[in-house]
Design an enzyme around this catalytic site. Structure first.
Site, PDB file in Angstrom:
ATOM      1  N   THR A 202       1.637  -3.983   4.561  1.00  0.00           N
ATOM      2  CA  THR A 202       1.400  -4.313   5.969  1.00  0.00           C
ATOM      3  C   THR A 202       0.924  -5.745   6.189  1.00  0.00           C
ATOM      4  OG1 THR A 202      -0.845  -3.407   5.824  1.00  0.00           O
ATOM      5  CG2 THR A 202       0.897  -1.933   6.606  1.00  0.00           C
TER       6      THR A 202
ATOM      7  N   THR B  19       0.825  -1.213   0.000  1.00  0.00           N
ATOM      8  CA  THR B  19       0.000   0.000   0.000  1.00  0.00           C
ATOM      9  C   THR B  19       0.854   1.256   0.000  1.00  0.00           C
ATOM     10  OG1 THR B  19      -1.865  -1.082   1.107  1.00  0.00           O
ATOM     11  CG2 THR B  19      -1.683   1.300   1.371  1.00  0.00           C
TER      12      THR B  19
END
Length: 332
Positions: free
Chosen positions: A97, A14
């Site tokens: 993540t 991301t």
């Protein structure tokens, strides 16, 4: 005055994602473009207030696509760069993540350097309104050049918080405060005026770890079987048939598999597969109680299943002795 030099490695995720719609914080994983490390860091001009940087090419993928072979290649890149460029103060790794805690813990166990290695991710893409990318990257850079970070092992920095890679885990799908170190808490904060550490890791890591990336080229297969009410032997038997050298049981708290699953794990252990009993609870220690000793199984200490898998895989590169592997779980 020369600013310290930081090596930046991009792996995707991301934090490196951009889409056309600035309000897209949901669909972007499937449609975004991933920036390489040079483009990603160049967008954050404020980093130049704190450090110079050199970008190291790697791959840029969603972190769900990261493989153990990528961990090995990444560790080799860090060590090679640290040896060839001793002037580098620290490393910042841009990472998704979803698996940042796994990459971080692997590096924590195999790197032979006391230079700060900081993994950083984001919960909103770089193109989003109110993205957390810029502040997270700045926090990671500031941590990587801070003398207090030397010798503390591999770190994970998000949301102005500094965590040990051993302890941190993702706890929320979308929230910015997703990373927690459940049992013992974070290491420190990144504040506007300075970096502040409040504790140091006590488990062995990096230079004191018995594992060395220079001695590792491939990891044995280790799988995780998840316990639930009514779980049977299907998953365990399938993993054994697939050639698993080790199995981590994410058991019902405090570390107990369902009855049929338990019988399958006993058969697996009797066949020579190393079994580590863990808990699906996400925190708390699983001790090597008498039953586990009698079966030649191990207790995971307070590692979660995904990290117990990494330690077991590394341990199996050195030994198949359950007692010796248990000692690794109690020191690392």
């Amino acid at each position: 005055m020369n600013k310290p030099l930081v090596a930046v490695i991009g792996t995707g995720g991301t934090i490196s994602s951009v889409v056309d719609d600035s309000l897209d914080v949901l669909n972007y994983p499937d449609i975004s473009r991933k920036m390489d490390s040079a483009e990603a860091i160049a967008r954050i001009q404020e980093t130049e207030r704190f450090a110079q940087y050199v970008t190291l090419p790697f791959r840029a993928v969603g972190s769900s696509a990261i493989l153990p072979s990528d961990w090995i290649e990444l560790a080799q890149l860090i060590m090679r760069t640290a040896q060839e460029r001793p002037e580098i103060r620290g490393f910042v790794i841009l990472h998704g993540t979803a698996t940042i805690e796994e990459t971080g813990y692997f590096l924590n166990l195999v790197l032979k350097t006391d230079k700060p290695v900081v993994l950083v991710g984001a919960q909103r893409p770089a193109s989003a309104v109110s993205s957390d990318v810029n502040m997270n990257v700045l926090a990671a850079v500031r941590t990587a050049i801070d003398e207090q970070a030397i010798g503390k092992g591999v770190l994970i920095v998000l949301n102005d918080e500094i965590h040990s890679a051993r302890d941190a885990t993702k706890t929320s799908t979308y929230r910015l405060q997703t990373f927690r170190s459940h049992d013992f808490g974070l290491l420190g904060h990144v504040d506007g005026d300075r970096i502040e550490f409040y504790r140091s890791p006590v488990r062995k890591h990096t230079l004191e770890s018995p594992f060395d990336i220079s001695e590792i080229s491939v990891l044995p297969r280790v799988d995780i079987v998840y316990s639930y009410a009514g779980a049977d032997a299907t998953a365990v038997d399938a993993f054994v048939a697939a050639g698993a050298k080790g199995i981590v049981s994410a058991g019902l708290a405090p570390g107990i598999p369902a009855p049929l699953e338990r019988k399958a794990l006993e058969r697996a252990a009797a066949s020579g597969v190393l079994v580590v009993q863990c808990s699906r609870a996400g925190s708390g220690r699983v001790a090597r109680r008498q039953y586990l000793c009698d079966q030649g199984m191990l207790g995971s200490d307070n590692l979660n299943p995904q990290k117990a898998r990494i330690l077991l895989a590394l341990a199996l590169t050195k030994t198949n002795d359950p007692d010796k592997i248990q000692a690794f779980f109690e020191m690392l």
